[in-house]
Design an enzyme around this catalytic site. Structure first.
Site, mmCIF file in Angstrom:
data_model
loop_
_atom_site.group_PDB
_atom_site.id
_atom_site.type_symbol
_atom_site.label_atom_id
_atom_site.label_comp_id
_atom_site.label_asym_id
_atom_site.label_seq_id
_atom_site.Cartn_x
_atom_site.Cartn_y
_atom_site.Cartn_z
ATOM 1 N N ASP A 170 -15.826 7.048 -3.123
ATOM 2 C CA ASP A 170 -15.649 5.337 -3.040
ATOM 3 C C ASP A 170 -17.013 4.927 -3.735
ATOM 4 O OD1 ASP A 170 -15.234 2.908 -2.758
ATOM 5 O OD2 ASP A 170 -15.545 2.676 -0.536
ATOM 6 N N GLU B 123 -11.307 6.637 -4.943
ATOM 7 C CA GLU B 123 -10.941 7.082 -6.419
ATOM 8 C C GLU B 123 -10.663 8.571 -6.228
ATOM 9 O OE1 GLU B 123 -13.885 3.702 -5.972
ATOM 10 O OE2 GLU B 123 -14.462 6.003 -6.135
ATOM 11 N N ASP C 253 -1.781 15.661 -13.331
ATOM 12 C CA ASP C 253 -3.048 16.447 -14.264
ATOM 13 C C ASP C 253 -3.051 15.355 -15.550
ATOM 14 O OD1 ASP C 253 -2.536 18.082 -12.466
ATOM 15 O OD2 ASP C 253 -2.025 19.840 -13.717
ATOM 16 N N GLU D 217 -9.297 2.871 -8.967
ATOM 17 C CA GLU D 217 -8.863 3.194 -7.775
ATOM 18 C C GLU D 217 -7.261 3.241 -7.772
ATOM 19 O OE1 GLU D 217 -12.472 0.567 -5.764
ATOM 20 O OE2 GLU D 217 -10.513 -0.435 -6.291
ATOM 21 N N GLU E 241 10.181 23.382 -11.430
ATOM 22 C CA GLU E 241 9.411 22.602 -11.167
ATOM 23 C C GLU E 241 9.456 21.048 -11.310
ATOM 24 O OE1 GLU E 241 4.441 22.856 -12.273
ATOM 25 O OE2 GLU E 241 5.986 23.705 -13.144
#
Length: 674
Positions: free
Chosen positions: A415, A423, A449, A480, A648
């Site tokens: 934070d 975050e 990712d 955030e 996946e």
């Protein structure tokens, strides 16, 4: 590089679907129907060299039956049948003259497979048969792993020893590993280089209307201690093979019954396939892994020998439906490595759960172990789902302080502006030696990712975090994230439930109040009325709408964060074909986004975990009919119900399967989704 049958090397994905059980580190497949040379044995084994999968043989134990010195044709009475059943592989041959051979492979223990060959005589005359087994090593092409396996005859069959090889990115052995075939009856074995032949010392006599059985075990162990223990366990299995078979069948009937409870009839086959996927990816404790867990995929090189944190939370939710004991151990497998205050390297990260843990850590040449970031906080949800399945309050007591410490770590180390919204970020770690590396680790920490919202080109960068004394404690990115804070609020709500069950009403009220505050903050700062969607925000409070809509904007429905009106607007986006209502629904990036790429990992493909969160969010706000319709489109559009493996992720426009096959969290979250 992972070697496959026939000597071919594929880069990452193993094209052969294998079966394992009970957490074994070796697996098998059915023979090729078109390749008669493989008949009479099970393909493999595929063994895991601590972290990487390799084929030991195309068929290591191929059974040959003879009569009067002549080989019997396994296809002489017609086409053989090869069947994968819950908990076992079966092959059936009809030989000329009224003989039928049935071979079944099950697992007796977490290191030993049991193979039973039953020879039935349906003819009118007694038969006197000879039996032998043969196989040949399939060596890796490159040194030093090429020289690792060595074939040895034993008094009970044949074994393979492995030399020590420490190739961080390809092959890891300690020189103590062993694969061993042990027969239930006296045999003699001859070894010729990389090939062997084992012959049964007695003749097999089968009278009309009767049958005879041949039993053997195939064990793969890592250490001398494991090997000593497994000798006794293999002998026990050979002494009572029917007991082993019956116990396995009972266990699997329980798996299937529990996993299909409440599932529509036309979806039960998919539910069973999900169970089979998860069990094949189950690895028992070994090396640095102290508890059993489920790897993402035995079929993908990089996913074979370790456990990931948020994968584990999802796996546990699915596994709790049919094997709650395994679900508990999965959660423990990650918290075994939770950082403590006494940690000599990173005490500032007390409470953190590492991203990924493997058979080897860095001190043992392990390159895949990852402590440079964590993963999204869904652990309390997983613990609660296990409790729902078991009613085990002792498990809640065991996990509660660990979950609380994990929550505290997020707010202490992630934070940056101390405003109560966290975050994604990175740890103080040698690998995070630049702002760019820290940003990359933060993207990994999100689990999404390469999602557009983490692009450096779009303004995402890493900032250093310091404690009250000015000491660096890690990094945060300069935004955030909506999913992170919704997940945190959901876990706080589950922690409140856990505390209440443990009789800690004061703590329960505090957790509920904290969740309420976070939910309000997300509702007020991250929802954009103009587009009807939730977005990440900059540390200055600006909603990052220019990066387009991402599926993470639906997580506030799953977490119960959104208002009714906000949920109604989000529903519209999920149904809209220009946004998330694609032919296969729930792409990770909206079709309308300038960064949408249908086949590019987190920039468009459908991931079943995010589909689950979105569908469950719709249900939570009363849109059950929409959730059912979208789920049906998802299942039918990807053809997940057929014989192909679960992948996946999937192309949202075509339904084509993408990336790793036999993927565990796809299987795990299909179970509750169905």
């Amino acid at each position: 590089m992972t070697a496959h049958p026939g000597g071919k090397e594929e880069k990452d994905n193993n094209p052969v679907n294998v079966f394992a059980d009970k957490g074994a580190w070796h697996a098998y497949a059915l023979p090729e129907e078109k390749d008669e040379k493989t008949w009479g044995g099970f393909s493999g084994p595929l063994y895991i060299a601590q972290e990487y999968p390799w084929w030991l043989s195309d068929t290591f134990s191929k059974l040959r039956l003879t009569e009067d010195g002549e080989s019997l044709d396994l296809g002489g009475g017609g086409k053989p049948e090869f069947t994968g059943l819950p908990g076992r592989l079966r092959q059936t041959y009809r030989l000329e003259g009224g003989l039928r051979l049935t071979m079944e492979l099950r697992y007796a223990t977490n290191r030993t497979a049991l193979v039973r060959a039953r020879i039935e005589n349906t003819g009118d005359e007694s038969r006197r048969l000879g039996a032998s087994w043969s196989g040949k090593l399939l060596r890796p092409e490159k040194k030093p792993m090429r020289d690792a396996p060595e074939l040895r005859g034993t008094g009970r069959g044949v074994g393979v020893d492995f030399a020590k090889v420490r190739e961080t990115w390809d092959y890891l052995t300690d020189g103590t590993e062993r694969f061993e075939v042990r027969h239930g009856e006296p045999v003699r074995t001859a070894v010729d280089g990389d090939a062997y032949r084992t012959e049964l010392k007695r003749a097999v006599r089968v009278r009309p209307g009767r049958s005879a059985e041949l039993d053997w075990t195939e064990s793969y162990t890592f250490t001398a201690a494991e090997r000593r223990r497994e000798v006794a366990r293999a002998e026990s299995a050979l002494a009572a093979p029917r007991v082993v078979a019956e116990a396995g069948d009972v266990r699997w009937r329980g798996y299937v019954r529990r996993a299909t409870e409440g599932v529509p009839a036309d979806r039960r086959r998919l539910a069973v396939k999900s169970v089979q996927t998860l069990v094949t990816n189950w690895r028992s404790a070994a090396g640095k892994l102290k508890h059993d867990g489920v790897t993402p995929s035995i079929s993908y090189k990089w996913f074979t020998g370790g456990f990931w944190a948020w994968d584990t939370w999802k796996h546990a939710v699915g596994t709790a439906r049919f094997a709650p004991g395994l679900a508990k151990d999965q959660i423990r497998s990650m918290f075994d490595h939770q950082i403590t205050k006494g940690d000599k390297r990173r005490p500032q990260d007390a409470g953190m759960v590492p991203d990924a843990v493997f058979y080897n850590d860095a001190s043992r040449d392990g390159g895949n172990w990852n402590e440079r970031n964590s993963k999204p906080p869904l652990a309390a949800w997983a613990v609660w789902e296990v409790y729902r399945a078991t009613g085990d309050r002792s498990f809640l007591r065991e996990m509660y302080p660990k979950l609380a410490a994990y929550q505290a770590w997020w707010y202490r180390n992630r934070d940056h502006d101390r405003d109560g919204l966290a975050e994604y970020g990175a740890t103080i770690d040698p690998a995070n030696d630049s702002e760019e590396e820290a940003r990359l680790a933060a993207a990994w920490e999100s689990g999404m990712d390469n999602a557009p919202r983490f692009d450096a080109k779009l303004g995402t960068k890493a900032l250093e975090n310091r404690d009250g004394a000015g000491k660096p404690v890690g990094f945060s990115i300069n935004q955030e994230s909506v999913d992170l804070n919704a997940y945190l609020a959901a876990d706080q709500r589950y922690l409140g439930r856990i505390a209440s069950r443990l009789g800690r009403e004061g703590a329960a009220r505090e957790w509920r109040a904290r969740a309420g505050w976070v939910n309000r903050a997300v509702r007020e700062s991250m929802y954009d009325p103009g587009t009807g969607w939730f977005y990440d925000t900059s540390l200055d409070g600006d909603r990052l709408t220019a990066r387009g809509r991402g599926i993470e904007g639906a997580v506030p429905l799953w977490s119960g964060t959104a208002t009714r009106d906000q949920a109604r607007r989000v529903r519209s986006g999920l149904l809209d074909s220009e946004h998330f209502g694609t032919p296969v629904p729930f792409p990770t990036v909206a079709r309308s986004s300038p960064y949408f790429a249908a086949s590019t990992y987190w920039r468009g493909p459908v991931w079943i975990d995010q589909a689950y969160f979105a569908a469950e969010g719709l249900r939570r706000y009363g849109y059950g009919r929409d959730a059912r319709a979208l789920t049906s489109r998802l299942v039918e559009g990807t053809h997940m119900g057929d014989s192909r493996p679960l992948h996946e992720n999937y192309n949202p426009l075509t339904g084509a399967s993408l990336n790793a096959p036999n993927f565990s969290w796809t299987a795990a979250l299909l179970l509750p989704l169905l």
